[in-house]
Write a protein that holds these residues in place. Structure first.
Motif, mmCIF file in Angstrom:
data_model
loop_
_atom_site.group_PDB
_atom_site.id
_atom_site.type_symbol
_atom_site.label_atom_id
_atom_site.label_comp_id
_atom_site.label_asym_id
_atom_site.label_seq_id
_atom_site.Cartn_x
_atom_site.Cartn_y
_atom_site.Cartn_z
ATOM 1 N N HIS A 93 0.821 -1.200 0.000
ATOM 2 C CA HIS A 93 0.000 0.000 0.000
ATOM 3 C C HIS A 93 0.860 1.256 0.000
ATOM 4 C CE1 HIS A 93 -2.587 -2.983 2.509
ATOM 5 N NE2 HIS A 93 -2.560 -3.312 1.233
ATOM 6 N N PHE A 94 1.921 1.242 0.812
ATOM 7 C CA PHE A 94 2.801 2.416 0.865
ATOM 8 C C PHE A 94 3.505 2.636 -0.471
ATOM 9 C CE2 PHE A 94 3.050 1.242 5.561
ATOM 10 C CZ PHE A 94 2.058 2.143 5.908
ATOM 11 N N ASP A 95 3.923 1.538 -1.105
ATOM 12 C CA ASP A 95 4.568 1.688 -2.419
ATOM 13 C C ASP A 95 3.595 2.259 -3.437
ATOM 14 O OD1 ASP A 95 6.737 0.992 -4.498
ATOM 15 O OD2 ASP A 95 4.916 0.028 -5.273
ATOM 16 N N TRP A 98 4.222 5.799 -5.391
ATOM 17 C CA TRP A 98 4.331 5.763 -6.849
ATOM 18 C C TRP A 98 3.283 6.658 -7.493
ATOM 19 C CZ3 TRP A 98 0.964 2.800 -10.333
ATOM 20 C CH2 TRP A 98 1.410 2.821 -11.664
ATOM 21 N N TRP A 99 2.040 6.585 -7.005
ATOM 22 C CA TRP A 99 0.996 7.437 -7.569
ATOM 23 C C TRP A 99 1.363 8.906 -7.500
ATOM 24 C CZ3 TRP A 99 -3.461 4.572 -4.620
ATOM 25 C CH2 TRP A 99 -3.997 3.568 -5.447
ATOM 26 N N ILE A 100 1.799 9.372 -6.340
ATOM 27 C CA ILE A 100 1.984 10.815 -6.138
ATOM 28 C C ILE A 100 3.418 11.272 -6.371
ATOM 29 C CG2 ILE A 100 0.062 10.822 -4.515
ATOM 30 C CD1 ILE A 100 2.068 11.128 -2.242
ATOM 31 N N ASP A 139 12.536 2.220 -3.992
ATOM 32 C CA ASP A 139 11.102 2.062 -3.768
ATOM 33 C C ASP A 139 10.848 1.045 -2.661
ATOM 34 O OD1 ASP A 139 10.476 3.710 -6.074
ATOM 35 O OD2 ASP A 139 11.034 1.992 -7.297
ATOM 36 N N GLY A 140 11.543 -0.086 -2.761
ATOM 37 C CA GLY A 140 11.380 -1.118 -1.754
ATOM 38 C C GLY A 140 11.784 -0.644 -0.378
ATOM 39 N N PRO A 146 4.031 6.392 -20.329
ATOM 40 C CA PRO A 146 4.592 7.730 -20.048
ATOM 41 C C PRO A 146 5.157 7.834 -18.630
ATOM 42 C CG PRO A 146 2.214 7.805 -19.840
ATOM 43 C CD PRO A 146 2.546 6.403 -20.284
ATOM 44 N N TYR A 147 5.411 6.718 -17.975
ATOM 45 C CA TYR A 147 5.931 6.740 -16.606
ATOM 46 C C TYR A 147 6.667 5.429 -16.355
ATOM 47 C CZ TYR A 147 1.481 4.251 -16.284
ATOM 48 O OH TYR A 147 0.432 3.406 -16.530
#
Length: 441
Positions: A192-194, A198-200, A399-400, A390-391
């Motif tokens: 969930h945190f990843d 990643w989204w923001i 990230d991990g 595009p990402y």
């Protein structure tokens, strides 16, 4: 020339998520050349599942160097128990090998930092298989945020629900020991945190949390008897246990949807691994980890998140809202419709511009595990990342590490009754590593 893979930790995930697609979908450019594990019975499970690949070399847990010298793999797949990840990831990086690892990358911030430091001086790189990123609806959320439809992200509300089948399964297995899993704020919440970071495109900087053991352990109010050391299959009060009775047919001939290893209620002699019991009692007094969390997370771009997760609920899924200076999106997911005791709608995204009318967005759904995400993830791993997006989407060591650090900060905040800085958990790593070594999200 085919890429050579060695698998460290012959788990169910190793067999289904990695070995199976290598053999069945990507054999033209990939092959498994070695297995490493503490339990020889797991090699037999591999041979039984893939009888046409019985020639694969096998090694004990301490034979990593010998395995690499003899079989010369190009990449190490790490999929054993969570606390073993760091050992094989760092050993591979020391030999300049690439690594693909199951989440969580490690169980502690200290081990995550060890991996980051090893990668910083290695020609190898780490990929963490966060398959939630690849769910089509999650990719659409990423696109909407990146396109600027929400403006600058100000806050996120994420409430995750784990049902009584899935939630109790963690307390039947090794996951219930923090030394092995980091606790569920690491083992599960790293997903969930990843996803949020990643989204923001922001990193967590501080966490404050509350947590408790509300459902499982000796004090759980559904505990039919105060007695340690029981196992579901042989328990004298199993028919009085609501968790067991809800998910175990009396005939034991009907498979529960998404039964881990299909072993709930199985006879111990049918367990395929040595000294592994996935049916330990969820009400043992030795259980120490939490099953309920609420947390506030601050990010380096100014966003704030309100997060909660509960591991004993009537259905599985999540509610998400993302707020920005130009609008808000909302979505509700029922993650396991086959286990939900009522009809569930198809997941959509509702977008509310700050000034304007609501828009409902339907997303093309795909077949495959984890909401259609697994096939896309596997293509990126074994065929190379799709450059038309595009990402960036494949997760790296940074990230991990940030997801593990956020998870550790949660349970430490619960124990220490104070806000926990991510910099404290990672011991200042972000300010000491050259920027070019931190993979971009």
């Amino acid at each position: 020339m085919r890429k050579r893979y060695a698998i460290c930790g012959v788990s169910g995930r190793a067999l289904g998520q990695f070995a199976k697609p290598i053999h069945e979908l990507f054999s033209h450019n990939s092959e498994v050349v070695a297995l490493l594990d503490t339990d020889p019975a797991r090699f037999e499970a591999y041979r039984s599942r893939f009888p046409q690949h019985t020639e694969v070399a096998v090694y004990g847990a301490s034979d990593f160097g010998v395995m690499v010298d003899e079989m010369k793999p190009d990449c190490i797949i790490v999929a054993g128990r969570d606390d073993t990840h760091v050992r094989y990831i760092t050993a591979a990086l020391e030999r300049d090998l690439d690594v693909i690892t199951e989440k969580p990358m490690a169980t502690t911030g200290a081990d995550a930092r060890r991996i980051l430091e090893a990668e910083a001086v290695s020609r190898g790189k780490v990929t963490v298989t966060f398959n939630y990123r690849y769910m089509p609806i999650h990719m659409r959320i990423k696109e909407m945020i990146q396109e600027g439809r929400l403006g600058r992200i100000t806050s996120i509300d994420l409430n995750w629900y784990i049902d009584t089948h899935h939630g109790s399964s963690y307390f039947k297995r090794w996951n219930r020991e923090r030394a092995f899993s980091g606790g569920l704020s690491v083992h599960k919440s790293t997903h969930h945190f990843d996803l949020v970071q990643w989204w923001i495109n922001q990193k967590p900087v501080e966490v404050f949390a509350y947590g408790a053991l509300n459902y499982y352990g000796a004090e759980g109010e559904w505990n039919p008897a105060r007695e340690d050391g029981r196992h579901c299959r042989t328990c004298r009060v199993s028919e009085d246990c609501a968790y067991y009775s809800r998910w175990t047919p009396r005939s034991r001939q009907v498979r529960v949807p998404d039964d881990h290893l299909n072993l709930l209620g199985a006879d111990p002699k049918d367990f395929p691994y040595t000294s592994y019991r996935p049916d330990q009692c969820i009400f043992d007094s030795t259980i120490e980890i939490e099953d309920t969390y609420t947390a506030a997370v601050k990010y380096n771009g100014g966003a704030l998140m309100s997060y909660s997760v509960n591991f004993s609920l009537p259905y599985e899924g999540y509610r998400l809202a993302v707020n920005g200076t130009r609008g808000r999106l909302e979505t509700l997911e029922y993650h396991m419709p086959a286990r939900t005791p009522f009809p569930t709608p198809v997941q959509t995204i509702d977008f509310f511009p700050l000034f304007g009318s609501k828009e409902t967005i339907h997303v093309v759904h795909r077949e495959g595990g984890h909401g259609g995400g697994d096939p896309l993830l596997l293509e990126d791993i074994f065929l190379g990342e799709d450059r038309n997006r595009p990402y960036r989407i494949l997760s790296g060591a940074a990230d991990g590490a940030y997801s593990v650090a956020a998870g550790e900060a949660v349970w430490r905040s619960v124990e220490e009754h104070r806000p926990i800085a991510i910099d404290e958990v990672l011991d200042g790593w972000g300010s000491t590593v050259p920027a070019q070594k931190v993979r971009e999200q």
